[in-house]
Motif scaffolding. Sequence first.
Motif, PDB file in Angstrom:
ATOM      1  N   GLY A   1       0.857  -1.197   0.000  1.00  0.00           N
ATOM      2  CA  GLY A   1       0.000   0.000   0.000  1.00  0.00           C
ATOM      3  C   GLY A   1       0.882   1.232   0.000  1.00  0.00           C
ATOM      4  N   GLY A   2       0.459   2.257   0.754  1.00  0.00           N
ATOM      5  CA  GLY A   2       1.283   3.451   0.867  1.00  0.00           C
ATOM      6  C   GLY A   2       0.852   4.601  -0.023  1.00  0.00           C
ATOM      7  N   MET A   3      -0.241   4.388  -0.807  1.00  0.00           N
ATOM      8  CA  MET A   3      -0.736   5.497  -1.619  1.00  0.00           C
ATOM      9  C   MET A   3      -1.267   6.559  -0.653  1.00  0.00           C
ATOM     10  N   GLY A   4      -0.799   7.771  -0.790  1.00  0.00           N
ATOM     11  CA  GLY A   4      -1.001   8.745   0.279  1.00  0.00           C
ATOM     12  C   GLY A   4      -2.304   9.506   0.206  1.00  0.00           C
ATOM     13  N   VAL A   5      -2.579  10.152   1.334  1.00  0.00           N
ATOM     14  CA  VAL A   5      -3.708  11.068   1.457  1.00  0.00           C
ATOM     15  C   VAL A   5      -3.086  12.396   1.882  1.00  0.00           C
ATOM     16  N   ASP A   6      -3.395  13.464   1.157  1.00  0.00           N
ATOM     17  CA  ASP A   6      -2.786  14.752   1.466  1.00  0.00           C
ATOM     18  C   ASP A   6      -3.689  15.506   2.449  1.00  0.00           C
ATOM     19  N   TYR A   7      -3.344  15.444   3.728  1.00  0.00           N
ATOM     20  CA  TYR A   7      -4.179  16.059   4.763  1.00  0.00           C
ATOM     21  C   TYR A   7      -4.162  17.588   4.660  1.00  0.00           C
ATOM     22  N   GLY A   8      -3.160  18.122   3.954  1.00  0.00           N
ATOM     23  CA  GLY A   8      -3.100  19.574   3.755  1.00  0.00           C
ATOM     24  C   GLY A   8      -3.916  20.010   2.550  1.00  0.00           C
ATOM     25  N   ALA A   9      -4.344  19.081   1.733  1.00  0.00           N
ATOM     26  CA  ALA A   9      -5.124  19.409   0.527  1.00  0.00           C
ATOM     27  C   ALA A   9      -6.245  18.370   0.413  1.00  0.00           C
ATOM     28  N   PRO A  10      -7.240  18.490   1.305  1.00  0.00           N
ATOM     29  CA  PRO A  10      -8.230  17.405   1.431  1.00  0.00           C
ATOM     30  C   PRO A  10      -9.053  17.128   0.181  1.00  0.00           C
ATOM     31  N   HIS A  11      -9.041  18.041  -0.776  1.00  0.00           N
ATOM     32  CA  HIS A  11      -9.849  17.794  -1.984  1.00  0.00           C
ATOM     33  C   HIS A  11      -9.091  17.025  -3.051  1.00  0.00           C
ATOM     34  N   THR A  12      -7.814  16.821  -2.856  1.00  0.00           N
ATOM     35  CA  THR A  12      -7.040  16.105  -3.874  1.00  0.00           C
ATOM     36  C   THR A  12      -7.061  14.602  -3.575  1.00  0.00           C
ATOM     37  N   ARG A  13      -6.900  13.810  -4.618  1.00  0.00           N
ATOM     38  CA  ARG A  13      -6.851  12.346  -4.429  1.00  0.00           C
ATOM     39  C   ARG A  13      -5.717  11.763  -5.255  1.00  0.00           C
TER      40      ARG A  13
END
Length: 381
Positions: free
Chosen positions: A223-235
């Motif tokens: 796994g390891g595909m990230g979530v950008d907590y500083g840019a919550p609308h991006t995927r």
Amino acid sequence: MVVESVRARAVRLAAVGDLPAYVYDLPGLRAHAGAVQAAMAGSAEVFYAVKANPAAEILRTLRPFVDGFEVASGGELALVRELLPDAPVVFSGPGKTDAELALALDPGVERLHVESPGELARLIATGARLDILLRANPDLPGEDVRQAADSPFGMDPDGLAACVRLLRDAPRITPHGIHAHLTWGRHDAPAMADLARRVAAWALPWLREHLPEVTEPELDLGGGMGVDYGAPHTRFDWKAYSAALADLGGSARLRIEPGRSLTAYDGWYVTDVLDVKRTHGRHYAVLRGGTHHLRTPVARGHDQPFTVIHRATSGPALTGTATLVGQLCTPKDVLNRNAEVDGLRVGDLVAFGLAGAYAWNLSHHDFLMHPQPSFHYVDGP
Ligand SMILES: Cc1ncc(COP(=O)(O)O)c(C=O)c1O
């Protein structure tokens, strides 16, 4: 931004005094998991990493959209078997006990990921028939694999060579390929694809040379595909990642094990403001609950994104920069530092987003013995 159905549920929960609460948007989860499934179709199988969020409703909701589940303990394995007895499972995790290795004999376990020569020796000693991948931590070029190289996970080339020797006298254990989870929290799909390329460029020749009996090689890229907590609308760009994987391994069967990037987006931790105050020149909003319910920002060192749902109409209002804290007696109980707020009052609601993964299940619930949150799975408008 909090979705409307979650906002409506939050307001109803506040009205009956049932906060803090975790509120999940199941249609949103279906839509997201469906998009990941569509993007990855034909390039890699998707096994959800249960450790990200093992809630029964979440696992059941994901089931139609994933090929199976990655479990990392006997507890996770037992949970998946009970809830979804037909779901394929791959079994990872360092430090597997003998009891856990015995559980891996369950026919639903498609692959067991071997962490060390010692673990393989114990597996062989059971006399059981098993299908395995070797978890590799190879000397790949690139700074992005430094964290993995500094970890105890998997095996370096010496450990892998020891496994090859053990396998020579273990006809009941069938190796199928390599497992390599080498990074955490990368939201850059081209960089993840580049890592996958380096893994395949090393693993496939290694398998041909050391385990030539593996004629249909498998690569589990973790796994390891990230979530950008500083840019919550991006995927994460699943389509770009999938396109890069499509021409990666030739005939190799590919698998990935995303956790965070599947479930983070559709969970909210909702609570209300108990106090607003100023001390030593700083503004604070003290919330019901805290990081003993949502440990993610402390564990990762980020600010948890949030939306205010205004409810209060009187009392002092906080406008400007404020730090959102919980009820714990530790200065580390910070959910968002130096956030911009506009008219935040005691009684207003705060809905923290991206709280669907590594959130409740990662938290130290019992510290200070405050009440636990309630859980709500909203399925509909
Ligand atoms: C072996 C393995 N697979 C999958 C995952 C899931 O990672 P993530 O939630 O970052 O996608 C992890 C997380 O630590 C892991 O160790």
